[in-house]
Design a protein around this motif. Structure first.
Motif, short mmCIF file in Angstrom:
data_model
loop_
_atom_site.label_atom_id
_atom_site.label_comp_id
_atom_site.label_asym_id
_atom_site.label_seq_id
_atom_site.Cartn_x
_atom_site.Cartn_y
_atom_site.Cartn_z
N GLY A 142 -52.10 54.54 -10.39
CA GLY A 142 -53.19 53.57 -10.52
C GLY A 142 -52.73 52.24 -11.10
N HIS A 143 -51.47 52.17 -11.51
CA HIS A 143 -50.83 50.93 -11.99
C HIS A 143 -49.34 51.18 -11.91
CE1 HIS A 143 -50.62 53.29 -15.74
NE2 HIS A 143 -51.86 53.60 -15.45
N PRO A 144 -48.57 50.18 -11.45
CA PRO A 144 -47.17 50.45 -11.12
C PRO A 144 -46.16 50.20 -12.25
CG PRO A 144 -47.79 48.29 -10.34
CD PRO A 144 -49.01 48.84 -11.04
N ASP A 145 -46.62 49.88 -13.45
CA ASP A 145 -45.68 49.44 -14.50
C ASP A 145 -44.62 50.49 -14.83
OD1 ASP A 145 -47.86 50.86 -15.50
OD2 ASP A 145 -48.26 49.51 -17.17
N SER A 158 -44.22 44.08 -11.61
CA SER A 158 -44.83 44.53 -10.36
C SER A 158 -46.21 43.92 -10.18
CB SER A 158 -44.96 46.07 -10.36
OG SER A 158 -43.69 46.65 -10.45
N TRP A 159 -46.58 43.70 -8.91
CA TRP A 159 -47.89 43.18 -8.59
C TRP A 159 -48.34 43.71 -7.24
CZ3 TRP A 159 -43.34 40.77 -7.86
CH2 TRP A 159 -43.10 40.15 -6.63
N SER A 160 -49.62 43.57 -6.99
CA SER A 160 -50.17 44.02 -5.71
C SER A 160 -50.38 42.81 -4.82
CB SER A 160 -51.50 44.72 -5.97
OG SER A 160 -52.19 44.88 -4.74
N THR A 161 -50.08 42.97 -3.53
CA THR A 161 -50.34 41.86 -2.62
C THR A 161 -51.77 41.94 -2.08
OG1 THR A 161 -49.43 43.10 -0.77
CG2 THR A 161 -47.94 41.60 -1.91
N ARG A 162 -52.50 43.00 -2.46
CA ARG A 162 -53.91 43.10 -2.04
C ARG A 162 -54.79 43.53 -3.22
NH1 ARG A 162 -55.07 47.33 1.26
NH2 ARG A 162 -52.99 47.30 2.13
N PRO A 163 -54.80 42.75 -4.31
CA PRO A 163 -55.60 43.16 -5.46
C PRO A 163 -57.08 43.14 -5.11
CG PRO A 163 -54.84 40.88 -5.74
CD PRO A 163 -54.19 41.42 -4.50
N PRO A 164 -57.92 43.98 -5.70
CA PRO A 164 -57.56 44.84 -6.83
C PRO A 164 -56.91 46.17 -6.42
CG PRO A 164 -59.90 45.06 -6.37
CD PRO A 164 -59.38 44.03 -5.41
N ALA A 165 -56.67 46.39 -5.11
CA ALA A 165 -55.95 47.62 -4.74
C ALA A 165 -54.57 47.61 -5.39
CB ALA A 165 -55.81 47.70 -3.22
N VAL A 166 -54.07 48.77 -5.76
CA VAL A 166 -52.75 48.84 -6.42
C VAL A 166 -51.64 48.52 -5.41
CG1 VAL A 166 -51.15 50.37 -7.64
CG2 VAL A 166 -53.61 50.56 -8.04
#
Ligand code: ATP
Ligand code: HSE
Length: 313
Positions: A142-145, A158-166
């Motif tokens: 649910g979070h990539p840290d 890390s970040w998502s290219t389609r937030p708020p999706a992980v």
């Protein structure tokens, strides 16, 4: 459709991690030199799970075991049937529910084993598909840290290219200055991530978000080039104060360390305290008195993350 041949076997080694590093909530991770190791053998019938090490008496021995669940989900994602039998040998080195990323470590191991076994079945050497594992484990958590640090090693952002999706998860590694030394202060007591997340408010004041942004940006500069800025760079506004009542002893320790000028933060969802110190001050941190039930360690920062090797049958 690829089937996994009976006898195919891999050993997966994966490091634990510390997440957040203060202001990098849910985004920044640091791999730590504390390792889980798993042997996964394709067999003819039934699931057998052996566990030694951390929390060996607490984890299930059936299909609900986290590594098995992620292995099965990884195979399904790759379009491969789960074999009739599996033997999973778990050597747990990462303490559970302490803020050292044990669940992400286990998830990464399961997905990595799936990609390595499928690579073997397709004639490869049993390589791990790191980018796929990073996607799947980040989504699972649910979070990539934590998971990104366990996948790639070092410090990860890390970040998502389609937030708020992980997902899709993107990750870059941040170079760590050679003088930076992580010291972990680990208590006996545990705190589950879900409990620690349940006390966080759904919204934060804009002012706090802005203050936090400056420190998160500064953290990257401090870790990679200017360790003398680590004390300022590890101040944050999103999670530690909000969780104080969930880990009061950790916060007392953190406050005392910071008053002495040490860049102390809560590791992940706690209760471990991480001190980002420098080689010349690490002994000072170890010399400080700890409450009963706490221990300190200098695990180092592995520069590689999860790896698989083929086991000969
Ligand atoms: N090696 C493992 N094998 C099986 N299950 C595991 C393993 N490691 C963790 N788990 C599962 O994950 C739970 C701990 O996850 P949790 O997210 O609460 O803590 P954590 O990942 O150690 O801490 P944090 O996310 O704050 O760094 C354990 O109670 C267990 O159910
Ligand atoms: N960023 C996560 C790390 C623990 O999984 C948290 O602090 O809740």
């Amino acid at each position: 459709m690829t089937a996994l041949p009976e006898g195919a076997a891999v050993r997966v080694n994966v490091p634990g991690s510390s997440a957040n590093l203060g202001p990098g909530f849910d985004a920044i991770g640091l791999a730590l030199g504390v390792w889980d190791s798993y042997d996964v053998v394709v067999t003819g019938d039934s699931l057998v799970i052996d566990v030694t090490g951390e929390a060996a008496d607490e984890v299930p021995r059936d299909a609900s075991h986290l590594v098995h669940r992620c292995l099965a989900a990884g195979l399904a994602r790759l379009g491969v049937d789960e074999p009739a039998g599996l033997h999973l040998v778990c050597r747990n080195g990462v303490p559970h529910s302490r803020g050292l990323g044990s669940s992400a470590t286990a998830a990464v191991a399961g997905y990595a084993a799936a990609t390595a076994l499928v690579d073997l079945a397709r004639g490869g050497d049993g390589d791990v598909d790191l980018d796929l594992v990073n996607q799947l484990a980040g989504e699972h958590e649910g979070h990539p840290d934590n998971s990104s640090a366990s996948v790639y090693g070092g410090m990860t952002l890390s970040w998502s290219t389609r937030p708020p999706a992980v997902a899709p998860v993107r990750t870059v590694q941040v170079e760590v200055h050679p003088d930076v030394v992580p010291v972990v202060l680990v208590p006996d007591l545990t705190l589950s991530t879900s409990t620690a997340r349940s006390v966080l408010p759904p919204q934060v004041p804009l002012k706090h978000a802005a203050l936090n942004s400056a420190r998160a940006a500064l953290l990257v500069e401090a870790v990679s080039r200017r360790p003398e800025l680590l004390l300022d760079a590890t101040v944050e506004w999103l999670h530690q104060e909000q969780r104080r009542e969930a880990y009061p002893e950790s916060m007392r320790l953190l406050d005392g360390l910071r008053e002495l000028g040490h860049a102390a933060v809560i590791s992940g969802a706690g209760p471990t305290v991480l001190v980002l110190t420098t080689a010349d001050r690490a002994a000072e941190v170890h010399a400080l008195p700890l409450p009963q039930g706490w221990r300190s360690a200098t695990p180092g920062i592995p520069t590689v993350g999860v790896r698989a090797v083929r086991l000969e049958g």
